[in-house]
Design an enzyme around this catalytic site. Sequence first.
Site, PDB file in Angstrom:
ATOM      1  N   HIS A   1      57.398  -0.125  13.212  1.00  0.00           N
ATOM      2  CA  HIS A   1      57.001   0.909  12.245  1.00  0.00           C
ATOM      3  C   HIS A   1      58.194   1.645  11.650  1.00  0.00           C
ATOM      4  O   HIS A   1      58.129   2.134  10.528  1.00  0.00           O
ATOM      5  CB  HIS A   1      56.014   1.898  12.879  1.00  0.00           C
ATOM      6  CG  HIS A   1      56.625   2.928  13.785  1.00  0.00           C
ATOM      7  ND1 HIS A   1      57.001   2.655  15.086  1.00  0.00           N
ATOM      8  CD2 HIS A   1      56.929   4.226  13.575  1.00  0.00           C
ATOM      9  CE1 HIS A   1      57.505   3.749  15.634  1.00  0.00           C
ATOM     10  NE2 HIS A   1      57.483   4.712  14.740  1.00  0.00           N
ATOM     11  N   ASP A   2      59.302   1.712  12.372  1.00  0.00           N
ATOM     12  CA  ASP A   2      60.490   2.413  11.886  1.00  0.00           C
ATOM     13  C   ASP A   2      61.598   1.458  11.432  1.00  0.00           C
ATOM     14  O   ASP A   2      62.749   1.879  11.281  1.00  0.00           O
ATOM     15  CB  ASP A   2      61.045   3.342  12.969  1.00  0.00           C
ATOM     16  CG  ASP A   2      60.456   4.740  12.906  1.00  0.00           C
ATOM     17  OD1 ASP A   2      59.850   5.093  11.866  1.00  0.00           O
ATOM     18  OD2 ASP A   2      60.590   5.493  13.892  1.00  0.00           O
TER      19      ASP A   2
ATOM     20  N   HIS B   1      62.225   5.514   4.400  1.00  0.00           N
ATOM     21  CA  HIS B   1      62.156   4.445   5.402  1.00  0.00           C
ATOM     22  C   HIS B   1      60.769   3.821   5.475  1.00  0.00           C
ATOM     23  O   HIS B   1      60.636   2.646   5.828  1.00  0.00           O
ATOM     24  CB  HIS B   1      62.600   4.954   6.780  1.00  0.00           C
ATOM     25  CG  HIS B   1      61.547   5.700   7.553  1.00  0.00           C
ATOM     26  ND1 HIS B   1      61.334   7.044   7.408  1.00  0.00           N
ATOM     27  CD2 HIS B   1      60.647   5.272   8.478  1.00  0.00           C
ATOM     28  CE1 HIS B   1      60.368   7.435   8.215  1.00  0.00           C
ATOM     29  NE2 HIS B   1      59.924   6.374   8.883  1.00  0.00           N
TER      30      HIS B   1
ATOM     31  N   LYS C   1      64.257   2.221   8.784  1.00  0.00           N
ATOM     32  CA  LYS C   1      65.427   3.064   9.048  1.00  0.00           C
ATOM     33  C   LYS C   1      66.708   2.245   9.100  1.00  0.00           C
ATOM     34  O   LYS C   1      67.807   2.818   9.061  1.00  0.00           O
ATOM     35  CB  LYS C   1      65.235   3.846  10.348  1.00  0.00           C
ATOM     36  CG  LYS C   1      64.195   4.949  10.229  1.00  0.00           C
ATOM     37  CD  LYS C   1      64.067   5.748  11.520  1.00  0.00           C
ATOM     38  CE  LYS C   1      63.035   6.852  11.367  1.00  0.00           C
ATOM     39  NZ  LYS C   1      62.863   7.633  12.617  1.00  0.00           N
TER      40      LYS C   1
ATOM     41  N   HIS D   1      52.572   5.224   8.378  1.00  0.00           N
ATOM     42  CA  HIS D   1      52.563   5.986   9.630  1.00  0.00           C
ATOM     43  C   HIS D   1      52.945   7.445   9.469  1.00  0.00           C
ATOM     44  O   HIS D   1      52.836   8.223  10.427  1.00  0.00           O
ATOM     45  CB  HIS D   1      53.442   5.303  10.695  1.00  0.00           C
ATOM     46  CG  HIS D   1      54.918   5.347  10.424  1.00  0.00           C
ATOM     47  ND1 HIS D   1      55.541   4.466   9.567  1.00  0.00           N
ATOM     48  CD2 HIS D   1      55.895   6.161  10.904  1.00  0.00           C
ATOM     49  CE1 HIS D   1      56.841   4.728   9.544  1.00  0.00           C
ATOM     50  NE2 HIS D   1      57.078   5.755  10.340  1.00  0.00           N
ATOM     51  N   HIS D   2      53.371   7.850   8.277  1.00  0.00           N
ATOM     52  CA  HIS D   2      53.598   9.274   8.004  1.00  0.00           C
ATOM     53  C   HIS D   2      52.553   9.861   7.054  1.00  0.00           C
ATOM     54  O   HIS D   2      52.703  10.997   6.601  1.00  0.00           O
ATOM     55  CB  HIS D   2      55.006   9.503   7.443  1.00  0.00           C
ATOM     56  CG  HIS D   2      56.074   9.440   8.494  1.00  0.00           C
ATOM     57  ND1 HIS D   2      56.231  10.396   9.479  1.00  0.00           N
ATOM     58  CD2 HIS D   2      57.039   8.505   8.734  1.00  0.00           C
ATOM     59  CE1 HIS D   2      57.236  10.074  10.258  1.00  0.00           C
ATOM     60  NE2 HIS D   2      57.745   8.924   9.831  1.00  0.00           N
TER      61      HIS D   2
ATOM     62  N   ASP E   1      53.414   9.125  17.647  1.00  0.00           N
ATOM     63  CA  ASP E   1      54.727   9.574  17.171  1.00  0.00           C
ATOM     64  C   ASP E   1      54.859  11.094  17.309  1.00  0.00           C
ATOM     65  O   ASP E   1      55.843  11.613  17.865  1.00  0.00           O
ATOM     66  CB  ASP E   1      54.889   9.153  15.707  1.00  0.00           C
ATOM     67  CG  ASP E   1      56.317   9.235  15.209  1.00  0.00           C
ATOM     68  OD1 ASP E   1      57.234   9.410  16.029  1.00  0.00           O
ATOM     69  OD2 ASP E   1      56.521   9.103  13.985  1.00  0.00           O
TER      70      ASP E   1
END
Length: 230
Positions: free
Chosen positions: A133-134, A162, A137, A187-188, A216
Amino acid sequence: MKQPLTIPQNDFIREELKKDAFALRVDHVQPNVNIQDRINEASLHLKNIFQDIRKEGKIQLEKIVLIKAKVAPVIADAAMNPDIYSLFDEPHADNEYTYQHNIGVGIIATYLGMKLGLSKENLSALTLAVMLHDVGKTRISDNIVEKPGKLNEAEYEDMKRHAIYGYELLKNIPGIPPSIALTALQHHEREDGQGYPQGKSGKDIHLHAKIVAIADVFLAMSSSSGHAVL
């Protein structure tokens, strides 16, 4: 930015984790293995994979296979470990935060998926999604990603990209479900539409992205690292 969990809700999840850990101790006597060592090894695998992605500027299918083989099984086992709550207490250096955090989020998200009764296939997809998910970055400067304090406005705007970068890296990889890229993208996002990057809300957000968002925020609120949810 509004967060999906209040302090009382965070405390409630914390207590539920403790209660389930006690139930597992009573009902499932497991071999005395050092799960923390396995988690640290999985974190190192994830770090090496992300560093390769940063260098190459893309995700090779072999990296997905490696995550499935070396990282995902540790996450699945840790989510069922009697001492699940204690797994998030070990300190780590700032330059290890992203990888350790991803592992922690993976454990909590997989645990939540199990509690929600997701099928084996769906749960495996969730675990893979949370590991990646990240991944966006890897296109953000290390100086921003590893900064322990609060980001300034320009850094924060850069960091927010990201989610889109992760989607771009994942969307065309053959053989993985679309939910993997969607989780990286969403996811944000937040239920009330106050998240980013698209301001999605409610049913327009994929279930896996919602689970990852909860995990998270919970881990960040439970951590003494000082890192925000970014």
